[in-house]
Design an enzyme around this catalytic site. Structure first.
Site, mmCIF file in Angstrom:
data_model
loop_
_atom_site.group_PDB
_atom_site.id
_atom_site.type_symbol
_atom_site.label_atom_id
_atom_site.label_comp_id
_atom_site.label_asym_id
_atom_site.label_seq_id
_atom_site.Cartn_x
_atom_site.Cartn_y
_atom_site.Cartn_z
ATOM 1 C CB ILE A 12 7.799 -53.296 31.724
ATOM 2 C CG1 ILE A 12 7.875 -53.231 30.190
ATOM 3 C CG2 ILE A 12 7.040 -54.545 32.146
ATOM 4 C CD1 ILE A 12 8.696 -54.337 29.545
ATOM 5 N N GLY A 13 8.168 -51.705 34.466
ATOM 6 C CA GLY A 13 8.182 -51.737 35.937
ATOM 7 C C GLY A 13 7.111 -50.823 36.529
ATOM 8 C CB THR A 122 14.078 -59.682 26.336
ATOM 9 O OG1 THR A 122 13.714 -59.527 24.967
ATOM 10 C CG2 THR A 122 15.602 -59.758 26.405
ATOM 11 C CG ASP A 123 11.064 -61.830 22.259
ATOM 12 O OD1 ASP A 123 11.682 -60.790 22.580
ATOM 13 O OD2 ASP A 123 10.233 -61.863 21.329
ATOM 14 C CD GLU A 124 15.375 -57.534 21.288
ATOM 15 O OE1 GLU A 124 16.538 -57.455 20.866
ATOM 16 O OE2 GLU A 124 14.601 -56.576 21.357
ATOM 17 C CE1 TYR A 147 17.656 -55.027 26.571
ATOM 18 C CE2 TYR A 147 16.820 -56.152 24.617
ATOM 19 C CZ TYR A 147 16.658 -55.752 25.929
ATOM 20 O OH TYR A 147 15.502 -56.086 26.606
ATOM 21 C CE LYS A 151 16.991 -58.244 29.879
ATOM 22 N NZ LYS A 151 16.581 -57.627 31.178
HETATM 23 P P1 NAD Z 1 12.939 -49.093 30.555
HETATM 24 O O1 NAD Z 1 14.227 -48.636 29.950
HETATM 25 O O2 NAD Z 1 11.713 -48.302 30.311
HETATM 26 O O3 NAD Z 1 13.112 -49.246 32.132
HETATM 27 C C1 NAD Z 1 14.298 -49.697 32.719
HETATM 28 C C2 NAD Z 1 14.427 -49.015 34.070
HETATM 29 O O4 NAD Z 1 15.635 -49.504 34.690
HETATM 30 C C3 NAD Z 1 14.564 -47.491 33.992
HETATM 31 O O5 NAD Z 1 13.642 -46.880 34.863
HETATM 32 C C4 NAD Z 1 15.995 -47.228 34.413
HETATM 33 O O6 NAD Z 1 16.173 -45.992 35.084
HETATM 34 C C5 NAD Z 1 16.259 -48.411 35.329
HETATM 35 N N1 NAD Z 1 17.686 -48.692 35.465
HETATM 36 C C6 NAD Z 1 18.618 -48.778 34.466
HETATM 37 N N2 NAD Z 1 19.823 -49.012 34.976
HETATM 38 C C7 NAD Z 1 19.674 -49.100 36.333
HETATM 39 C C8 NAD Z 1 20.562 -49.338 37.404
HETATM 40 N N3 NAD Z 1 21.883 -49.548 37.185
HETATM 41 N N4 NAD Z 1 20.076 -49.341 38.656
HETATM 42 C C9 NAD Z 1 18.748 -49.133 38.887
HETATM 43 N N5 NAD Z 1 17.863 -48.886 37.905
HETATM 44 C C10 NAD Z 1 18.312 -48.878 36.638
HETATM 45 O O7 NAD Z 1 12.743 -50.589 30.044
HETATM 46 P P2 NAD Z 1 11.413 -51.445 29.954
HETATM 47 O O8 NAD Z 1 10.971 -51.457 28.556
HETATM 48 O O9 NAD Z 1 10.484 -51.039 31.038
HETATM 49 O O10 NAD Z 1 11.999 -52.897 30.255
HETATM 50 C C11 NAD Z 1 12.052 -53.400 31.598
HETATM 51 C C12 NAD Z 1 12.674 -54.779 31.581
HETATM 52 O O11 NAD Z 1 11.912 -55.641 30.732
HETATM 53 C C13 NAD Z 1 14.094 -54.795 31.006
HETATM 54 O O12 NAD Z 1 14.862 -55.689 31.756
HETATM 55 C C14 NAD Z 1 13.922 -55.300 29.583
HETATM 56 O O13 NAD Z 1 15.071 -55.978 29.163
HETATM 57 C C15 NAD Z 1 12.741 -56.238 29.755
HETATM 58 N N6 NAD Z 1 11.908 -56.428 28.557
HETATM 59 C C16 NAD Z 1 11.445 -55.366 27.862
HETATM 60 C C17 NAD Z 1 10.622 -55.577 26.757
HETATM 61 C C18 NAD Z 1 10.054 -54.413 25.974
HETATM 62 O O14 NAD Z 1 9.433 -54.644 24.925
HETATM 63 N N7 NAD Z 1 10.188 -53.174 26.426
HETATM 64 C C19 NAD Z 1 10.288 -56.881 26.358
HETATM 65 C C20 NAD Z 1 10.778 -57.957 27.123
HETATM 66 C C21 NAD Z 1 11.580 -57.716 28.225
#
Ligand code: NAD
Length: 333
Positions: A12-13, A122-124, A147, A151
């Site tokens: 997402i980032g 997250t909604d979780e 998880y 969160k």
């Molecule tokens: P992802 O695992 O693809 O990305 C997470 C990133 O964080 C990775 O690039 C990882 O290297 C980095 N990271 C982890 N630990 C770290 C640390 N200690 N220091 C610096 N960087 C670190 O996850 P995503 O799916 O892109 O999710 C991003 C955010 O959105 C998360 O916080 C997740 O909880 C939230 N989110 C995700 C979803 C989904 O469906 N994927 C839905 C709602 C919210």
């Protein structure tokens, strides 16, 4: 505007960074990411030479580095997390360290330098919505897996820093994202990749779990709209109201790839598996004017096509663990 993105090499980032830089040439983005398993700098290949972008490999728990970067930023957006539920069941410790202590590290810096902070949650954290109506931002938090619990703890920390220290923060709680560049161990890419490879597609339990799906570019647009218009101290749910069972998601993927439903293999359910996630996002729609634009059926086709056309992106990422039907059983039992 100087924007610090934490965890911008993940799914997402990286979508946020690509999308933001495409639409703004007057802002500078610094991406700090420690590059854990779900990250991939290939996600940012198309913008790595962009003069408005730079990457730093580091840990959000490195308070000295975070202080230095936060001091020089206007907005800090935290996507960094351990994000895979199955891995949190196998080993919760990294989730506690990054999701809780990492958020604490950023919050301390925000408090010191008084900058805008957007925390991506997250909604979780609301837990199971089975037989209940949809959760809004005031609903009780009730996480059911490690998880979600980490969160939720981070969410509480953010709120407490607002109430105690008056920091300028916003929390977002979004539903399940899908789209290009999602790491192969998550449901949708795993189903697409295994189908392409003619491998059985595993479904937990009977596949009747309901998730609310949103295309990742809708999610990043919602976050962008909050930078300018979000109210400090507020939480915003984000959903596209596309509630679909996991079985239907996989069947839609098989339909697009013209494969038989016989490829589905029902496997032992995940422990603590929530039956349904469901949130209401009328707050961000009515107060901020954001609304999801993408329809699920169109966006899932685009997503499947992206994986078909970008096999060189996912081939190097797949191994037994990422494609294993139940990754948590590798070390959980
Ligand atoms: P992802 O695992 O693809 O990305 C997470 C990133 O964080 C990775 O690039 C990882 O290297 C980095 N990271 C982890 N630990 C770290 C640390 N200690 N220091 C610096 N960087 C670190 O996850 P995503 O799916 O892109 O999710 C991003 C955010 O959105 C998360 O916080 C997740 O909880 C939230 N989110 C995700 C979803 C989904 O469906 N994927 C839905 C709602 C919210």
């Amino acid at each position: 505007m100087q924007i610090l993105i934490c965890g911008g090499a993940g799914f997402i980032g990286s979508a946020f960074i690509r999308n933001y830089l495409e639409n703004h040439n007057d802002s500078q983005i610094t991406n700090l990411d420690i590059l854990t398993i779900g990250s991939n700098l290939e996600n940012l290949k198309e913008i790595e030479q962009n003069q408005n972008y730079n990457f730093i490999k580091d840990d959000i728990r490195n308070e000295i580095k975070i202080n230095e970067l936060v001091k020089n930023s206007d907005v800090i957006i935290n996507f960094a997390a351990e994000s895979h539920v199955d891995r949190s069941i196998a080993n919760p410790k990294p989730f506690i360290e990054t999701n809780i202590l990492g958020t604490y590290s950023i919050l301390e810096s925000i408090r010191k330098y008084d900058k805008q902070f957007i925390h991506v949650s997250t909604d979780e954290i609301y837990g199971d919505a089975y037989e209940q109506h949809s959760f809004d931002e005031n609903s009780q938090i009730n996480p059911n897996n490690p998880y979600a619990a980490t969160k939720a703890a981070a969410d509480h920390l953010v709120t407490s820093y607002y109430k105690t220290y008056g920091i300028n923060c916003i929390t977002t709680r979004c539903t399940n994202n899908f789209g290009p560049h999602q790491f192969p161990e998550k449901l949708m890419p795993k189903a697409i990749i295994r189908s392409i490879k003619n491998l059985k597609v595993p479904l937990y339990g009977d596949g009747s779990q309901i998730r609310s799906w949103i295309y990742v570019y809708d999610h990043v647009q919602a976050i962008e709209s909050l930078i300018l218009n979000g109210k400090p101290g507020h939480v915003y749910n984000i959903t596209a109201y596309e509630e679909i069972t996991n079985k239907t998601v996989v069947e839609k993927i098989l339909d697009i790839l013209e494969k038989s439903y016989d490829m589905i293999e029902y496997v032992e359910d995940r422990p603590g598996h929530d039956k349904r996630y469901s949130i209401d996002s009328s707050k961000i729609e009515n107060q901020i004017g954001w609304k999801a634009k993408y329809k699920f059926d169109d966006a899932i086709k685009q997503t499947v096509n992206w994986y078909l056309q970008n096999q060189s992106w996912w081939e190097p990422l797949i191994d037994e663990k990422t494609l294993h039907p139940q990754p948590w059983t590798l070390s959980w039992k």
